[in-house]
Design a protein around this motif. Structure first.
Motif, PDB file in Angstrom:
ATOM      1  N   ILE A  49       0.842  -1.207   0.000  1.00 50.59           N
ATOM      2  CA  ILE A  49       0.000   0.000   0.000  1.00 50.59           C
ATOM      3  C   ILE A  49       0.875   1.255   0.000  1.00 50.59           C
ATOM      4  CG2 ILE A  49      -1.656   1.342   1.376  1.00 50.59           C
ATOM      5  CD1 ILE A  49      -2.835  -1.406   2.251  1.00 50.59           C
ATOM      6  N   VAL A  50       1.909   1.268   0.828  1.00 53.38           N
ATOM      7  CA  VAL A  50       2.807   2.424   0.885  1.00 53.38           C
ATOM      8  C   VAL A  50       3.582   2.563  -0.421  1.00 53.38           C
ATOM      9  CG1 VAL A  50       4.812   3.427   2.068  1.00 53.38           C
ATOM     10  CG2 VAL A  50       2.946   2.432   3.399  1.00 53.38           C
ATOM     11  N   MET A  51       4.023   1.441  -0.996  1.00 55.61           N
ATOM     12  CA  MET A  51       4.701   1.509  -2.295  1.00 55.61           C
ATOM     13  C   MET A  51       3.804   2.155  -3.344  1.00 55.61           C
ATOM     14  SD  MET A  51       7.107  -1.837  -2.893  1.00 55.61           S
ATOM     15  CE  MET A  51       5.839  -3.054  -2.747  1.00 55.61           C
ATOM     16  N   ASN A  52       2.538   1.782  -3.358  1.00 52.83           N
ATOM     17  CA  ASN A  52       1.589   2.373  -4.314  1.00 52.83           C
ATOM     18  C   ASN A  52       1.416   3.870  -4.082  1.00 52.83           C
ATOM     19  OD1 ASN A  52       0.842   0.285  -6.085  1.00 52.83           O
ATOM     20  ND2 ASN A  52      -0.470  -0.602  -4.514  1.00 52.83           N
ATOM     21  N   LYS A  53       1.354   4.282  -2.820  1.00 56.16           N
ATOM     22  CA  LYS A  53       1.230   5.708  -2.506  1.00 56.16           C
ATOM     23  C   LYS A  53       2.469   6.472  -2.970  1.00 56.16           C
ATOM     24  CE  LYS A  53      -1.819   5.351   1.507  1.00 56.16           C
ATOM     25  NZ  LYS A  53      -1.941   5.648   2.944  1.00 56.16           N
ATOM     26  N   ILE A  54       3.639   5.901  -2.742  1.00 55.43           N
ATOM     27  CA  ILE A  54       4.883   6.533  -3.174  1.00 55.43           C
ATOM     28  C   ILE A  54       4.915   6.624  -4.692  1.00 55.43           C
ATOM     29  CG2 ILE A  54       7.396   6.227  -3.315  1.00 55.43           C
ATOM     30  CD1 ILE A  54       7.204   4.922  -0.490  1.00 55.43           C
ATOM     31  N   PHE A  55       4.573   5.543  -5.359  1.00 54.12           N
ATOM     32  CA  PHE A  55       4.567   5.484  -6.817  1.00 54.12           C
ATOM     33  C   PHE A  55       3.672   6.585  -7.403  1.00 54.12           C
ATOM     34  CE2 PHE A  55       3.296   3.860 -10.947  1.00 54.12           C
ATOM     35  CZ  PHE A  55       4.474   3.334 -11.451  1.00 54.12           C
ATOM     36  N   THR A  57       2.370   9.346  -5.757  1.00 54.14           N
ATOM     37  CA  THR A  57       2.733  10.682  -5.291  1.00 54.14           C
ATOM     38  C   THR A  57       3.935  11.240  -6.046  1.00 54.14           C
ATOM     39  OG1 THR A  57       1.846  10.201  -3.100  1.00 54.14           O
ATOM     40  CG2 THR A  57       3.395  12.037  -3.263  1.00 54.14           C
ATOM     41  N   LEU A  58       4.922  10.388  -6.294  1.00 50.81           N
ATOM     42  CA  LEU A  58       6.125  10.838  -6.986  1.00 50.81           C
ATOM     43  C   LEU A  58       6.000  10.724  -8.505  1.00 50.81           C
ATOM     44  CD1 LEU A  58       8.940   9.365  -4.697  1.00 50.81           C
ATOM     45  CD2 LEU A  58       7.946  11.673  -4.688  1.00 50.81           C
ATOM     46  N   GLU A  59       4.854  10.210  -8.956  1.00 54.28           N
ATOM     47  CA  GLU A  59       4.596  10.032 -10.395  1.00 54.28           C
ATOM     48  C   GLU A  59       5.746   9.275 -11.054  1.00 54.28           C
ATOM     49  OE1 GLU A  59       3.670  13.866 -12.099  1.00 54.28           O
ATOM     50  OE2 GLU A  59       2.202  14.286 -10.538  1.00 54.28           O
ATOM     51  N   LEU A  60       6.079   8.148 -10.455  1.00 56.73           N
ATOM     52  CA  LEU A  60       7.175   7.330 -10.958  1.00 56.73           C
ATOM     53  C   LEU A  60       6.771   6.586 -12.227  1.00 56.73           C
ATOM     54  CD1 LEU A  60       8.358   5.690  -7.603  1.00 56.73           C
ATOM     55  CD2 LEU A  60       9.376   7.653  -8.764  1.00 56.73           C
ATOM     56  N   THR A  61       7.737   6.362 -13.088  1.00 52.89           N
ATOM     57  CA  THR A  61       7.508   5.498 -14.238  1.00 52.89           C
ATOM     58  C   THR A  61       7.651   4.050 -13.754  1.00 52.89           C
ATOM     59  OG1 THR A  61       9.846   5.378 -14.849  1.00 52.89           O
ATOM     60  CG2 THR A  61       8.550   7.215 -15.793  1.00 52.89           C
ATOM     61  N   PRO A  62       7.157   3.084 -14.519  1.00 52.40           N
ATOM     62  CA  PRO A  62       7.363   1.685 -14.111  1.00 52.40           C
ATOM     63  C   PRO A  62       8.838   1.338 -13.930  1.00 52.40           C
ATOM     64  CG  PRO A  62       5.659   1.802 -15.773  1.00 52.40           C
ATOM     65  CD  PRO A  62       6.256   3.187 -15.669  1.00 52.40           C
ATOM     66  N   GLN A  63       9.688   1.875 -14.787  1.00 43.48           N
ATOM     67  CA  GLN A  63      11.129   1.627 -14.680  1.00 43.48           C
ATOM     68  C   GLN A  63      11.687   2.193 -13.367  1.00 43.48           C
ATOM     69  OE1 GLN A  63      13.144  -0.177 -16.652  1.00 43.48           O
ATOM     70  NE2 GLN A  63      14.875   0.232 -15.304  1.00 43.48           N
ATOM     71  N   GLU A  64      11.285   3.410 -13.017  1.00 49.06           N
ATOM     72  CA  GLU A  64      11.754   4.023 -11.773  1.00 49.06           C
ATOM     73  C   GLU A  64      11.266   3.229 -10.564  1.00 49.06           C
ATOM     74  OE1 GLU A  64      11.988   8.727 -13.060  1.00 49.06           O
ATOM     75  OE2 GLU A  64      10.044   7.881 -12.486  1.00 49.06           O
ATOM     76  N   GLY A  65      10.011   2.805 -10.607  1.00 47.89           N
ATOM     77  CA  GLY A  65       9.462   2.003  -9.513  1.00 47.89           C
ATOM     78  C   GLY A  65      10.231   0.707  -9.321  1.00 47.89           C
ATOM     79  N   THR A  66      10.556   0.059 -10.433  1.00 49.77           N
ATOM     80  CA  THR A  66      11.330  -1.177 -10.374  1.00 49.77           C
ATOM     81  C   THR A  66      12.712  -0.916  -9.804  1.00 49.77           C
ATOM     82  OG1 THR A  66      10.134  -2.103 -12.258  1.00 49.77           O
ATOM     83  CG2 THR A  66      12.269  -3.085 -11.751  1.00 49.77           C
TER      84      THR A  66
END
Length: 84
Positions: A49-55, A57-66
């Motif tokens: 859940i926190v990972m999703n919120k961070i993803f 909020t920071l508008e991460l790309t899938p590559q950045e999230g990985t």
């Protein structure tokens, strides 16, 4: 369990998105400042859940999230498959 997220990359993304303090970032993702500090200090990994919120909020790309959340789980060497 050892935390395995890329905290340096996460902190740089936080700053690039305007979160200059852990307190401001904690407020944005609706968790305690203490939890953010523990995560960034490598004490624990964030929940899904926190990972999703961070993803989000920071508008991460899938590559950045990985790269932030899963890069330490990936192999360092390429696996070569044999033809059958």
């Amino acid at each position: 369990m050892t935390a395995t997220i890329n905290t340096s990359l996460l902190e740089s993304k936080m700053i690039l998105r305007g979160y200059k303090t852990r307190k401001s970032f904690a407020k944005a993702i609706d968790i305690s400042e203490h939890s953010v500090s523990n995560m960034l200090n490598g004490i624990y990994n964030p929940s899904f859940i926190v990972m999703n919120k961070i993803f989000a909020t920071l508008e991460l790309t899938p590559q950045e999230g990985t790269e932030i959340f899963f890069s330490n789980y990936l192999r360092k060497t390429k696996v070569i498959e044999k033809a059958q």
